[in-house]
Design a protein around this motif. Structure first.
Motif, mmCIF file in Angstrom:
data_model
loop_
_atom_site.group_PDB
_atom_site.id
_atom_site.type_symbol
_atom_site.label_atom_id
_atom_site.label_comp_id
_atom_site.label_asym_id
_atom_site.label_seq_id
_atom_site.Cartn_x
_atom_site.Cartn_y
_atom_site.Cartn_z
ATOM 1 N N GLU A 65 0.845 -1.191 0.000
ATOM 2 C CA GLU A 65 0.000 0.000 0.000
ATOM 3 C C GLU A 65 0.879 1.240 0.000
ATOM 4 O OE1 GLU A 65 -2.642 -0.053 3.294
ATOM 5 O OE2 GLU A 65 -3.810 -1.771 2.553
ATOM 6 N N PHE A 66 0.412 2.266 -0.679
ATOM 7 C CA PHE A 66 1.147 3.526 -0.698
ATOM 8 C C PHE A 66 1.009 4.187 0.674
ATOM 9 C CE2 PHE A 66 2.020 7.929 -1.504
ATOM 10 C CZ PHE A 66 2.911 7.944 -2.562
ATOM 11 N N PRO A 67 2.108 4.468 1.367
ATOM 12 C CA PRO A 67 2.028 5.057 2.708
ATOM 13 C C PRO A 67 1.508 6.498 2.652
ATOM 14 C CG PRO A 67 4.314 4.894 1.988
ATOM 15 C CD PRO A 67 3.506 4.186 0.960
ATOM 16 N N GLU A 68 0.363 6.723 3.295
ATOM 17 C CA GLU A 68 -0.278 8.046 3.283
ATOM 18 C C GLU A 68 0.626 9.132 3.853
ATOM 19 O OE1 GLU A 68 -3.419 9.246 2.580
ATOM 20 O OE2 GLU A 68 -4.629 7.464 2.160
ATOM 21 N N VAL A 69 1.506 8.763 4.764
ATOM 22 C CA VAL A 69 2.366 9.754 5.388
ATOM 23 C C VAL A 69 3.263 10.456 4.371
ATOM 24 C CG1 VAL A 69 4.222 8.111 5.933
ATOM 25 C CG2 VAL A 69 3.913 10.162 7.353
ATOM 26 N N VAL A 70 3.553 9.798 3.263
ATOM 27 C CA VAL A 70 4.373 10.413 2.212
ATOM 28 C C VAL A 70 3.677 11.641 1.644
ATOM 29 C CG1 VAL A 70 5.329 10.069 -0.104
ATOM 30 C CG2 VAL A 70 5.599 8.301 1.636
ATOM 31 N N CYS A 71 2.356 11.612 1.618
ATOM 32 C CA CYS A 71 1.588 12.720 1.053
ATOM 33 C C CYS A 71 1.609 13.961 1.931
ATOM 34 C CB CYS A 71 0.149 12.283 0.795
ATOM 35 S SG CYS A 71 0.019 10.937 -0.392
ATOM 36 N N GLU A 72 2.201 13.858 3.106
ATOM 37 C CA GLU A 72 2.372 15.010 3.982
ATOM 38 C C GLU A 72 3.690 15.727 3.731
ATOM 39 O OE1 GLU A 72 1.410 14.334 8.116
ATOM 40 O OE2 GLU A 72 0.244 12.538 7.580
ATOM 41 N N LEU A 73 4.521 15.159 2.893
ATOM 42 C CA LEU A 73 5.823 15.769 2.576
ATOM 43 C C LEU A 73 5.630 16.740 1.416
ATOM 44 C CD1 LEU A 73 8.012 12.532 2.806
ATOM 45 C CD2 LEU A 73 7.479 14.195 4.620
ATOM 46 N N VAL A 74 5.057 17.884 1.718
ATOM 47 C CA VAL A 74 4.567 18.802 0.685
ATOM 48 C C VAL A 74 5.681 19.468 -0.124
ATOM 49 C CG1 VAL A 74 2.411 19.253 1.863
ATOM 50 C CG2 VAL A 74 4.419 20.655 2.408
ATOM 51 N N ASN A 75 6.916 19.306 0.287
ATOM 52 C CA ASN A 75 8.029 19.896 -0.467
ATOM 53 C C ASN A 75 8.708 18.899 -1.410
ATOM 54 O OD1 ASN A 75 8.295 22.733 0.535
ATOM 55 N ND2 ASN A 75 8.444 21.676 2.505
ATOM 56 N N LEU A 76 8.182 17.687 -1.473
ATOM 57 C CA LEU A 76 8.779 16.677 -2.354
ATOM 58 C C LEU A 76 8.758 17.133 -3.809
ATOM 59 C CD1 LEU A 76 7.706 13.042 -1.361
ATOM 60 C CD2 LEU A 76 9.987 14.054 -1.316
ATOM 61 N N GLU A 77 9.888 16.950 -4.476
ATOM 62 C CA GLU A 77 9.990 17.246 -5.902
ATOM 63 C C GLU A 77 10.194 15.977 -6.730
ATOM 64 O OE1 GLU A 77 13.114 20.089 -6.346
ATOM 65 O OE2 GLU A 77 12.035 21.670 -5.245
ATOM 66 N N VAL A 78 10.809 14.977 -6.116
ATOM 67 C CA VAL A 78 11.068 13.706 -6.796
ATOM 68 C C VAL A 78 10.652 12.561 -5.881
ATOM 69 C CG1 VAL A 78 12.811 12.172 -7.805
ATOM 70 C CG2 VAL A 78 13.001 14.658 -8.117
ATOM 71 N N LEU A 79 9.797 11.671 -6.409
ATOM 72 C CA LEU A 79 9.376 10.488 -5.661
ATOM 73 C C LEU A 79 9.531 9.260 -6.540
ATOM 74 C CD1 LEU A 79 8.130 9.046 -3.254
ATOM 75 C CD2 LEU A 79 5.862 9.672 -4.125
ATOM 76 N N GLN A 80 10.411 8.354 -6.112
ATOM 77 C CA GLN A 80 10.650 7.106 -6.835
ATOM 78 C C GLN A 80 10.201 5.945 -5.953
ATOM 79 O OE1 GLN A 80 14.686 6.876 -8.284
ATOM 80 N NE2 GLN A 80 14.585 8.858 -9.289
#
Length: 306
Positions: free
Chosen positions: A34-49
């Motif tokens: 499952e995609f970890p929802e907590v990642v969606c709180e990292l609002v400054n992310l520019e690159v997600l692999q």
């Protein structure tokens, strides 16, 4: 940047949200289902692999990643994409090859800054007409899917330079392809295309055209393209439309003055190219309908896969 690849991770703790300034996150080759929802709180992310996991869906909350420029989800088990993807207006690269997608959301057309869209090796059957709104798109890779038709307004993607639609179930090509004047590579191999639109005759700007594995007859056959190069082939195709009383053999005969260049000679000139077969049209020795030959260099070479 934070690289957490190859760690057998299955989830991330809620405290992970505290790294709010993080710009690059790599979570490849873990055991996420499952995609970890907590990642969606990292609002400054520019690159997600997030490649090589077993994720089936993306959460709607992915819309929070408003600064994301690159999203790579290669080799997961994604079956769909959320409509909230439309909120990622800064996204330039979306790479989701080797998944189980069967369709794309209409929201895909809202990604106006998209330059690269890689969806090869999925189960996509139809493309939304909104894909034609990707005005910045330069590379479109949709090979090895189940696509039957191309949206009629694909010609609105004026920045396209490479388009790979090989290994699909396409039967008809839209005339608007001819509007893609920046297109250099067009791969249409292994489809069900039985005829080419007349508008393709004007696409002399193409450097690489692949038509192998299609039921194309006579003068439009890939074998004929390989022998004379893209520009001359399109000229012959144009003449075939204008002079339907001529047989394919007669038209092909008009391009018989073609000089084959050996692989060894060609490799000496261009070591960075890896063609199986290369041909060059000799302008000084070749004429069509008795017209004077040009002193300019020949047309771009054509790669044909076998």
């Amino acid at each position: 940047a934070l690289n957490m690849s190859d760690n057998s991770l299955t989830h991330l703790p809620d405290t992970f949200a505290t790294v709010v300034l993080l710009k690059v996150l790599v979570l490849d080759a873990n055991h996420f289902t499952e995609f970890p929802e907590v990642v969606c709180e990292l609002v400054n992310l520019e690159v997600l692999q997030f490649s090589k996991n077993k994720i089936m869906t993306l959460p709607d909350s992915i819309q929070n990643l408003v600064r994301l420029q690159e999203l790579v989800m290669d080799s997961n088990e994604l079956v769909s994409l959320p409509e909230t993807l439309a909120e990622l207006t800064t996204l330039e690269t979306l790479a989701i090859p080797n998944n189980n997608l069967s369709f794309l959301p209409t929201a895909i057309g809202a990604l106006g800054k998209m330059k690269l869209l890689d969806l090869r090796c999925n189960n996509i059957q139809t493309l939304p007409s909104s894909i034609c709104h990707l005005a910045s798109l330069e590379v479109l890779d949709l090979r090895i899917n189940e696509i039957v038709t191309i949206p009629k307004d694909i010609g609105k993607c004026l920045e396209l330079r490479e388009m790979n639609l090989s290994n699909n179930a396409i039967r008809v090509l839209p005339p608007s392809l001819a509007q893609l004047t920046k297109l250099e590579v067009l791969a249409l191999g292994a489809n069900h295309i039985s005829r080419l639109p007349m508008e393709m005759c004007s696409m002399t700007f193409i450097k690489e055209l692949q038509l192998f594995g299609n039921p194309l007859p006579d003068v439009a056959s890939p074998a004929n393209v390989k022998g004379v190069g893209v520009e001359r082939f399109l000229g012959l195709l144009n003449q075939a439309f204008k002079e339907e009383h001529l047989t394919a053999q007669e038209l092909t005969a008009k391009a018989s003055r073609v000089r084959r260049v050996s692989i060894a000679d060609k490799l000496k000139q261009r070591k960075d190219q890896r063609h199986s077969f290369m041909y060059r049209f000799d302008n000084k020795a070749s004429q069509l309908d008795g017209e004077p030959s040009s002193t300019t260099t020949g047309p771009p070479n054509l790669q044909i896969e076998n």
